[in-house]
Design an enzyme around this catalytic site. Structure first.
Site, PDB file in Angstrom:
ATOM      1  N   LYS A   9       0.836  -1.201   0.000  1.00 57.33           N
ATOM      2  CA  LYS A   9       0.000   0.000   0.000  1.00 57.33           C
ATOM      3  C   LYS A   9       0.874   1.257   0.000  1.00 57.33           C
ATOM      4  O   LYS A   9       2.103   1.181   0.157  1.00 57.33           O
ATOM      5  CB  LYS A   9      -0.911  -0.008   1.231  1.00 57.33           C
ATOM      6  CG  LYS A   9      -1.863  -1.209   1.286  1.00 57.33           C
ATOM      7  CD  LYS A   9      -2.859  -1.022   2.415  1.00 57.33           C
ATOM      8  CE  LYS A   9      -3.727  -2.250   2.590  1.00 57.33           C
ATOM      9  NZ  LYS A   9      -4.819  -2.003   3.559  1.00 57.33           N
ATOM     10  N   PHE A  57     -15.097   5.139   7.007  1.00 56.91           N
ATOM     11  CA  PHE A  57     -13.677   5.271   6.694  1.00 56.91           C
ATOM     12  C   PHE A  57     -13.372   5.219   5.194  1.00 56.91           C
ATOM     13  O   PHE A  57     -12.220   5.392   4.796  1.00 56.91           O
ATOM     14  CB  PHE A  57     -12.845   4.226   7.457  1.00 56.91           C
ATOM     15  CG  PHE A  57     -13.212   2.788   7.170  1.00 56.91           C
ATOM     16  CD1 PHE A  57     -14.043   2.082   8.031  1.00 56.91           C
ATOM     17  CD2 PHE A  57     -12.708   2.153   6.046  1.00 56.91           C
ATOM     18  CE1 PHE A  57     -14.377   0.747   7.770  1.00 56.91           C
ATOM     19  CE2 PHE A  57     -13.028   0.822   5.774  1.00 56.91           C
ATOM     20  CZ  PHE A  57     -13.875   0.125   6.640  1.00 56.91           C
ATOM     21  N   ARG A  85      -2.325 -14.266   3.591  1.00 57.23           N
ATOM     22  CA  ARG A  85      -3.044 -13.565   4.671  1.00 57.23           C
ATOM     23  C   ARG A  85      -2.346 -13.767   6.020  1.00 57.23           C
ATOM     24  O   ARG A  85      -2.234 -12.839   6.817  1.00 57.23           O
ATOM     25  CB  ARG A  85      -4.490 -14.056   4.761  1.00 57.23           C
ATOM     26  CG  ARG A  85      -5.351 -13.679   3.585  1.00 57.23           C
ATOM     27  CD  ARG A  85      -5.760 -12.243   3.575  1.00 57.23           C
ATOM     28  NE  ARG A  85      -6.703 -11.907   4.617  1.00 57.23           N
ATOM     29  CZ  ARG A  85      -7.348 -10.749   4.700  1.00 57.23           C
ATOM     30  NH1 ARG A  85      -7.125  -9.791   3.802  1.00 57.23           N
ATOM     31  NH2 ARG A  85      -8.173 -10.514   5.666  1.00 57.23           N
ATOM     32  N   THR A  91      -6.290  -7.773  10.328  1.00 56.70           N
ATOM     33  CA  THR A  91      -6.739  -6.475   9.795  1.00 56.70           C
ATOM     34  C   THR A  91      -6.308  -5.340  10.720  1.00 56.70           C
ATOM     35  O   THR A  91      -5.806  -4.308  10.274  1.00 56.70           O
ATOM     36  CB  THR A  91      -8.276  -6.469   9.623  1.00 56.70           C
ATOM     37  OG1 THR A  91      -8.620  -7.468   8.653  1.00 56.70           O
ATOM     38  CG2 THR A  91      -8.781  -5.116   9.173  1.00 56.70           C
ATOM     39  N   ARG A 102       2.291  -6.812   9.330  1.00 53.79           N
ATOM     40  CA  ARG A 102       1.684  -5.750  10.147  1.00 53.79           C
ATOM     41  C   ARG A 102       2.201  -5.781  11.581  1.00 53.79           C
ATOM     42  O   ARG A 102       2.388  -4.738  12.210  1.00 53.79           O
ATOM     43  CB  ARG A 102       0.157  -5.870  10.117  1.00 53.79           C
ATOM     44  CG  ARG A 102      -0.397  -5.514   8.735  1.00 53.79           C
ATOM     45  CD  ARG A 102      -1.867  -5.798   8.620  1.00 53.79           C
ATOM     46  NE  ARG A 102      -2.327  -5.540   7.256  1.00 53.79           N
ATOM     47  CZ  ARG A 102      -3.449  -6.032   6.747  1.00 53.79           C
ATOM     48  NH1 ARG A 102      -4.238  -6.790   7.490  1.00 53.79           N
ATOM     49  NH2 ARG A 102      -3.792  -5.764   5.510  1.00 53.79           N
ATOM     50  N   HIS A 115      -1.686  -5.324   1.398  1.00 56.31           N
ATOM     51  CA  HIS A 115      -2.968  -6.007   1.186  1.00 56.31           C
ATOM     52  C   HIS A 115      -2.749  -7.411   0.632  1.00 56.31           C
ATOM     53  O   HIS A 115      -1.814  -7.632  -0.139  1.00 56.31           O
ATOM     54  CB  HIS A 115      -3.812  -5.215   0.169  1.00 56.31           C
ATOM     55  CG  HIS A 115      -4.932  -6.008  -0.429  1.00 56.31           C
ATOM     56  ND1 HIS A 115      -6.135  -6.182   0.203  1.00 56.31           N
ATOM     57  CD2 HIS A 115      -5.017  -6.720  -1.576  1.00 56.31           C
ATOM     58  CE1 HIS A 115      -6.919  -6.959  -0.540  1.00 56.31           C
ATOM     59  NE2 HIS A 115      -6.262  -7.295  -1.632  1.00 56.31           N
TER      60      HIS A 115
HETATM   61  P1  ATP Z   1      -6.881  -5.157   3.046  1.00 56.96           P
HETATM   62  O1  ATP Z   1      -8.171  -5.529   2.316  1.00 56.96           O
HETATM   63  O2  ATP Z   1      -6.510  -3.737   2.840  1.00 56.96           O
HETATM   64  O3  ATP Z   1      -5.803  -6.119   2.847  1.00 56.96           O
HETATM   65  P2  ATP Z   1      -7.860  -6.471   5.296  1.00 56.96           P
HETATM   66  O4  ATP Z   1      -8.432  -7.449   4.319  1.00 56.96           O
HETATM   67  O5  ATP Z   1      -6.998  -6.978   6.381  1.00 56.96           O
HETATM   68  O6  ATP Z   1      -7.151  -5.294   4.574  1.00 56.96           O
HETATM   69  P3  ATP Z   1     -10.422  -5.331   5.450  1.00 56.96           P
HETATM   70  O7  ATP Z   1     -11.293  -5.698   6.576  1.00 56.96           O
HETATM   71  O8  ATP Z   1     -10.667  -5.889   4.096  1.00 56.96           O
HETATM   72  O9  ATP Z   1      -8.987  -5.662   5.954  1.00 56.96           O
HETATM   73  O10 ATP Z   1     -10.351  -3.754   5.360  1.00 56.96           O
HETATM   74  C1  ATP Z   1     -10.041  -3.089   4.149  1.00 56.96           C
HETATM   75  C2  ATP Z   1      -9.412  -1.766   4.417  1.00 56.96           C
HETATM   76  O11 ATP Z   1     -10.277  -0.931   5.128  1.00 56.96           O
HETATM   77  C3  ATP Z   1      -8.124  -1.855   5.197  1.00 56.96           C
HETATM   78  O12 ATP Z   1      -7.142  -1.253   4.389  1.00 56.96           O
HETATM   79  C4  ATP Z   1      -8.304  -1.031   6.434  1.00 56.96           C
HETATM   80  O13 ATP Z   1      -7.280  -0.070   6.518  1.00 56.96           O
HETATM   81  C5  ATP Z   1      -9.617  -0.358   6.218  1.00 56.96           C
HETATM   82  N1  ATP Z   1     -10.424  -0.581   7.410  1.00 56.96           N
HETATM   83  C6  ATP Z   1     -11.082  -1.703   7.755  1.00 56.96           C
HETATM   84  N2  ATP Z   1     -11.736  -1.548   8.906  1.00 56.96           N
HETATM   85  C7  ATP Z   1     -11.495  -0.274   9.297  1.00 56.96           C
HETATM   86  C8  ATP Z   1     -11.878   0.512  10.404  1.00 56.96           C
HETATM   87  N3  ATP Z   1     -12.681   0.036  11.364  1.00 56.96           N
HETATM   88  N4  ATP Z   1     -11.408   1.760  10.471  1.00 56.96           N
HETATM   89  C9  ATP Z   1     -10.620   2.271   9.517  1.00 56.96           C
HETATM   90  N5  ATP Z   1     -10.220   1.584   8.426  1.00 56.96           N
HETATM   91  C10 ATP Z   1     -10.637   0.336   8.331  1.00 56.96           C
END
Ligand code: ATP
Length: 137
Positions: A9, A57, A85, A91, A102, A115
């Site tokens: 990212k 967000f 993953r 996350t 992370r 990601h």
């Molecule tokens: P990514 O899809 O980016 O790899 P992830 O699959 O671990 O991350 P997701 O749950 O898909 O997490 O969230 C997608 C994106 O949205 C993440 O980049 C994260 O930064 C953002 N995000 C998710 N939940 C929140 C939250 N509660 N507050 C702020 N940002 C969030």
């Protein structure tokens, strides 16, 4: 052979973590199938994160992910999606174990470095979105 979409990212690129992240996937034994540096448009990031459209967000996520280039990659190998993953961590970076990407580099849920696709189906979708020209192998 399973493929996953992995993306450094904007924060990971800005912090100089591209090499570290690629190194982890190489050393684990995955095969790099495609790679490019992209400064994405808001429309492209909106499509990638379309399931989050409408969340509080979402605007910040689009702004962050278009603030600089990202590294789009396709990695292939046994269990690429699930293992990818696991290598990322959770996350929420605060819940991520040391030794994960992370868990080693992030604290803030808005700045999660990297990601990885969360299912084989989404991996194929994301690969098509980021590599519409197709991948070599
Ligand atoms: P990514 O899809 O980016 O790899 P992830 O699959 O671990 O991350 P997701 O749950 O898909 O997490 O969230 C997608 C994106 O949205 C993440 O980049 C994260 O930064 C953002 N995000 C998710 N939940 C929140 C939250 N509660 N507050 C702020 N940002 C969030």
């Amino acid at each position: 052979n399973e493929r996953t979409y992995i993306m450094v990212k904007a924060d990971g690129v800005q912090r100089g973590l591209i090499g570290n992240i690629i190194g982890r996937f190489e050393k684990r034994g995955f095969k790099l199938i495609a790679l490019k540096l992209v400064h994405a448009t808001p429309a492209h990031i909106e499509k990638h994160y379309e399931v989050w459209s409408g969340t509080p967000f979402f605007p910040g996520l689009i702004k962050f992910m278009t603030s600089g280039p990202v590294v789009a990659m396709v990695w292939q190998g046994l269990g690429a999606v699930e293992t990818g993953r696991a290598m990322l961590g959770e996350t929420n970076p605060l819940a991520s174990a040391p030794g994960t990407i992370r868990g080693d580099f992030a604290l803030d849920i808005d700045r999660t470095i990297c990601h990885g696709s969360d299912s084989v189906e989404n991996a194929e979708k994301e690969i098509k979105l980021w590599f519409p020209e197709g991948v070599v192998q």
